[in-house]
Write a protein that holds these residues in place. Structure first.
Motif, PDB file in Angstrom:
ATOM      1  N   GLY A   1       0.790  -1.218   0.000  1.00 17.00           N
ATOM      2  CA  GLY A   1       0.000   0.000   0.000  1.00 17.00           C
ATOM      3  C   GLY A   1       0.825   1.272   0.000  1.00 17.00           C
ATOM      4  N   THR A   2       0.184   2.349  -0.447  1.00 21.02           N
ATOM      5  CA  THR A   2       0.748   3.695  -0.416  1.00 21.02           C
ATOM      6  C   THR A   2      -0.260   4.595   0.281  1.00 21.02           C
ATOM      7  N   SER A   3       0.200   5.446   1.174  1.00 16.84           N
ATOM      8  CA  SER A   3      -0.708   6.356   1.859  1.00 16.84           C
ATOM      9  C   SER A   3      -1.224   7.417   0.888  1.00 16.84           C
ATOM     10  N   LEU A   4      -2.384   8.002   1.206  1.00 17.60           N
ATOM     11  CA  LEU A   4      -2.955   9.016   0.319  1.00 17.60           C
ATOM     12  C   LEU A   4      -2.043  10.231   0.223  1.00 17.60           C
ATOM     13  N   MET A   5      -1.467  10.674   1.340  1.00 14.88           N
ATOM     14  CA  MET A   5      -0.375  11.635   1.232  1.00 14.88           C
ATOM     15  C   MET A   5       0.840  10.807   0.852  1.00 14.88           C
ATOM     16  N   ALA A   6       1.084  10.751  -0.444  1.00 20.19           N
ATOM     17  CA  ALA A   6       2.014   9.761  -0.989  1.00 20.19           C
ATOM     18  C   ALA A   6       3.438  10.296  -1.010  1.00 20.19           C
ATOM     19  N   LEU A   7       4.368   9.452  -0.575  1.00 20.62           N
ATOM     20  CA  LEU A   7       5.772   9.787  -0.659  1.00 20.62           C
ATOM     21  C   LEU A   7       6.560   8.540  -1.026  1.00 20.62           C
ATOM     22  N   TYR A   8       7.622   8.746  -1.796  1.00 26.11           N
ATOM     23  CA  TYR A   8       8.517   7.680  -2.212  1.00 26.11           C
ATOM     24  C   TYR A   8       9.925   8.134  -1.837  1.00 26.11           C
ATOM     25  N   TYR A   9      10.669   7.264  -1.192  1.00 27.93           N
ATOM     26  CA  TYR A   9      11.940   7.644  -0.581  1.00 27.93           C
ATOM     27  C   TYR A   9      13.115   6.996  -1.288  1.00 27.93           C
ATOM     28  N   ALA A  10      14.253   7.682  -1.244  1.00 28.89           N
ATOM     29  CA  ALA A  10      15.499   7.105  -1.744  1.00 28.89           C
ATOM     30  C   ALA A  10      15.980   6.032  -0.774  1.00 28.89           C
ATOM     31  N   PRO A  11      16.844   5.122  -1.215  1.00 26.49           N
ATOM     32  CA  PRO A  11      17.405   4.115  -0.306  1.00 26.49           C
ATOM     33  C   PRO A  11      18.137   4.782   0.859  1.00 26.49           C
ATOM     34  N   PRO A  12      18.326   4.063   1.970  1.00 25.27           N
ATOM     35  CA  PRO A  12      18.986   4.654   3.142  1.00 25.27           C
ATOM     36  C   PRO A  12      20.407   5.117   2.835  1.00 25.27           C
ATOM     37  N   ASN A  13      20.798   6.243   3.445  1.00 23.97           N
ATOM     38  CA  ASN A  13      22.178   6.694   3.346  1.00 23.97           C
ATOM     39  C   ASN A  13      23.005   6.030   4.450  1.00 23.97           C
TER      40      ASN A  13
END
Length: 774
Positions: free
Chosen positions: A683-695
């Motif tokens: 699932g994806t939340s309605l306030m959608a965000l996609y993140y880069a891999p961990p630093n």
């Protein structure tokens, strides 16, 4: 409308020609007057030949002019001031002159992040020239609505005026000859490979044919351009289901943070608009009576053809009984500091339009054909007329030219009506084409288009009995329950595009919320727009509980593991920054994924619908994933007390960030996994965000998602609007408005008030400038 990282790297790079307008402007900067000496309500509009730009507390320009074209002049000036570098890059990208003009090292750090590297700049120029974006834009200028053409000329003049007056604020490499063709081209180039031509490119890929990149054409690589996809949220509610006195509309396009959209408000000679523009094209906006949203999903507007040729060197092909030559030309890509690159480009004339060869093999070529190739003015004309509509009926009329790029379009008006339109310049296909989403035979007229569908053929829904509409990237068959009646007799190519099908987790979350809110309040609307809850994650919690019970896990001897599992099983489905269980759940899902077989994924899907069907094999995998996640979390800062927001972050400056809520369970992934088999498992939340891999610190920074949100409340008295532009209004590093909305709004899941009317704006003016248009 959302672009994945691959698209950001290739398309967010960003003409040519010479307008030579003899327009100039002088600017006088002045601080906002104190509240006791504010202008009167009747005084914000200057006389003809002048433009006033009032900046509010967020730096958003509120532009007032007595004449429409003068207002566009002010818009160009303000845009060049706020996001000039990004704008000029888009102009160069649409011309195919990016690599010719500057090297990757000459870009600012922010522009480098969008550009993706020197090779991506060359790839951009190759695609721009292959599709003849600027060349066709030059031809389309004469077909713009006459008033719109005048407006675009003044917009370009405003851009040029800012460059003359503030040369220190304009990159040395920026083109000084921006003209109307550039403005037409840049709007299409930002969207082209994803939408107008993108559907045909995806049909090639679906058939196993990867469209060629520049490197492939040159013979330097075997890899092709990666595919791109777009996502967004939209919903609208009618007055009979609200407590606010009118309709409510959400517009939430997803895309790259630091995007090329520009927030503005414009009042000029009776033309009123507020929203987010691409250059002068006011694409996601509202006026005084109507507003609209757009999301990915459309008819099938392009086709991929397999064309057998008459020789291995592909000089001609048979079409029915005729032999037709394949057009050949050389594309020259100039590269600063080194010799230019020259590669061949080939075209057929399928369906009467230039159709580029996107993949070539001995004796066969694959081409993509789209009617948008020769219709670049249509999208601009539609957007202009949409801004002039006074209700949803007039709004529908504005879409009648069919030129709007392929989208779900959802509108609302102050009368209380809402309206949905599945927009796209859609070819008529003959009955012989069983499935236009497959690669078609390009050697026979039996697969040729028989014209274009008029707008009256398109899927349109006005003010449905249910009282609400939504389309968060789903096939219209899944848009509501029951599906629209008209789909029973409609050709599938008018609503299927090959990627929006079934329910997405976001669509399902919106539908359930809208159904459960018979009297939506303003608070309900804000909560739904900024929700960070994953739909149906309780099914995963039930599966985890079953796994723990079924495996007879002895937790007595390991209290930390027992604490980990207890917190994990308390996950409420919300990816909140202050949640420990949310982060544990993410770690569990990441530990579970490696090694899942197709059989496992099928079992997961069945158990997702009925947790009691979780097999003993999967139960054991669940417990193993919990132990792996536990061990990993112990090594992280704060250990079991680590919060979701400690790891998932939002940049609020070059060296600062804030905890962020929301996200998805798609997670970094490769190949086939549970997400690619069934989207709702991730699932994806309605306030959608996609993140880069961990630093190296274990931090994951948001790179894509909700970033130009608008929430409208309609009533007979007008429209109240709240908006959000993440990270801020201005791209210039060091500006107080470069990251203020990320820090003060996005990270806190808030929106700001839009001061559309002067009475609302006058006490919130922070600075002003008056331009004299000559």
């Amino acid at each position: 409308m959302r672009m994945r990282p691959s698209m950001e790297n290739e398309m967010k790079l960003f003409g040519r020609s010479c307008l030579g307008l003899a327009l100039a402007a002088s600017a006088v900067m002045a601080p906002a007057a104190p509240p006791s000496s504010k202008r009167s309500v009747s005084d914000p509009v200057p006389r003809a030949g002048q433009v006033s730009i009032y900046r509010d507390e967020w730096g958003v320009p509120n532009i007032y002019a007595a004449r429409e074209a003068d207002g566009f002049y002010g818009l160009g000036y303000a845009l060049a001031e706020d996001i000039g570098e990004s704008f000029y890059l888009m102009i160069l990208a649409a011309r195919g002159e990016l690599a010719a003009t500057l090297t990757f090292a000459e870009l600012s750090p922010a522009a480098q992040a969008r550009a993706g590297g020197a090779d991506a700049m060359i790839e951009n120029d190759y695609q721009a020239k292959l599709w003849r974006i600027h060349e066709e834009a030059e031809r389309s200028v004469a077909r713009l609505e006459p008033r719109l053409r005048d407006n675009y000329e003044k917009f370009a003049a405003g851009v040029q005026a800012f460059a003359r007056q503030h040369p220190d604020k304009v990159p040395a490499w920026a083109p000084r000859d921006v003209d109307v063709a550039d403005l037409v081209a840049m709007g299409h180039w930002l969207l082209w490979l994803e939408y107008q031509a993108g559907q045909g490119l995806r049909e090639c890929r679906r058939g196993g044919i990867a469209p060629a990149s520049f490197a492939m054409v040159k013979g330097d690589a075997t890899a092709s351009r990666p595919p791109t996809e777009g996502f967004s949220n939209q919903w609208a509610v009618m007055p009979n289901r609200t407590a606010t006195g009118g309709a409510i509309l959400l517009s939430d396009p997803h895309g790259g943070i630091n995007s090329e959209f520009f927030e503005y408000r414009l009042h000029a000679g009776g033309f009123e608009s507020a929203g987010f523009s691409v250059g002068p094209m006011m694409l996601l906006a509202r006026n005084a009576r109507v507003g609209w949203a757009m999301t990915t999903g459309a008819p099938d507007v392009a086709d991929c053809y397999r064309v057998a040729t008459t020789s291995p060197d592909n000089r001609a092909y048979r079409f029915d009984d005729a032999t037709i030559p394949i057009e050949n030309e050389m594309i020259e890509i100039k590269v600063k500091g080194r010799a230019p690159e020259r590669v061949p480009a080939k075209y057929t004339r399928h369906n009467g339009v230039p159709s580029p060869v996107v993949r070539e093999m001995p004796g066969v070529v694959y081409v993509v054909s789209t009617p948008y190739f020769l219709n670049l003015e249509g999208m601009h004309n539609s957007a202009y007329l949409m801004n002039r509509a006074t209700d949803v009926d007039g709004f529908r009329d504005a879409l009648n030219n069919g030129g709007m790029f392929p989208q779900n379009v959802l509108a609302a008006d102050t009368k209380g009506d809402i309206f949905y339109f599945r927009a796209g310049l859609t070819p008529r296909r003959p009955a012989a084409i069983v499935d236009p989403l497959l690669i078609l035979d390009g050697n026979s007229s039996s697969t040729s288009w028989t014209g274009l569908h008029p707008a009256s053929d398109q899927l349109a829904i006005k003010s449905p009995a249910a009282g609400y509409l939504q389309n968060n990237n789903v096939d219209p068959l899944s848009m509501s329950d029951p599906a629209p009646e008209m789909l029973k007799t409609m050709p599938t190519h008018l609503y299927k595009d090959g990627r929006t099908s079934g329910q997405t987790s976001r669509s399902l979350a919106a539908l359930r919320a809208l159904e459960a809110l018979p009297n939506m309040t303003e608070s309900d609307a804000f909560a739904l727009a900024t929700s960070v809850k994953l739909v149906d994650e309780q099914a995963w919690v039930e599966m985890m509980k079953l796994a723990v019970a079924g495996a007879n896990v002895d937790l007595g001897s390991n209290e930390p593991l027992a604490a980990f599992i207890k917190d994990l099983l308390n996950f409420d489905g919300e990816l909140r920054a202050d949640s420990t269980s949310a982060l544990k759940y993410v770690y569990f899902r990441e530990a579970l994924r490696p090694g899942l077989t197709l059989e496992d994924i099928e079992g997961l899907s069945k158990a997702f619908d009925d947790p009691t069907k979780l097999s003993s094999r999967l139960q054991a995998r669940f417990v193993g994933a919990m132990e792996t996640a536990f061990a990993r979390l112990l090594k992280m800062p704060k250990g079991l007390q680590r919060l979701y927001g400690d790891e998932f972050r939002l940049r609020t400056g070059p060296d600062s960030s804030e905890p962020m809520s929301g996200g998805n369970l798609i997670l970094p992934q490769t190949g086939i996994n549970e997400c690619t088999i069934r989207e709702r498992l991730c699932g994806t939340s309605l306030m959608a965000l996609y993140y880069a891999p961990p630093n190296e610190k274990g931090e994951r920074f948001a790179i894509l998602g909700s970033r130009i949100m608008r929430l409208d409340f309609y009533s007979p008295q007008g429209i109240r609007t709240y908006s959000l532009q993440n990270p801020g209004q201005v791209h210039e590093a060091g500006s107080p408005h470069s990251h203020d909305q990320a820090r003060d709004l996005m990270s806190k899941r808030k929106l700001k008030q839009v001061h559309f009317d002067w009475k609302d704006l006058r006490d919130n003016v922070v600075s002003s400038v008056k331009l004299h248009v000559e």
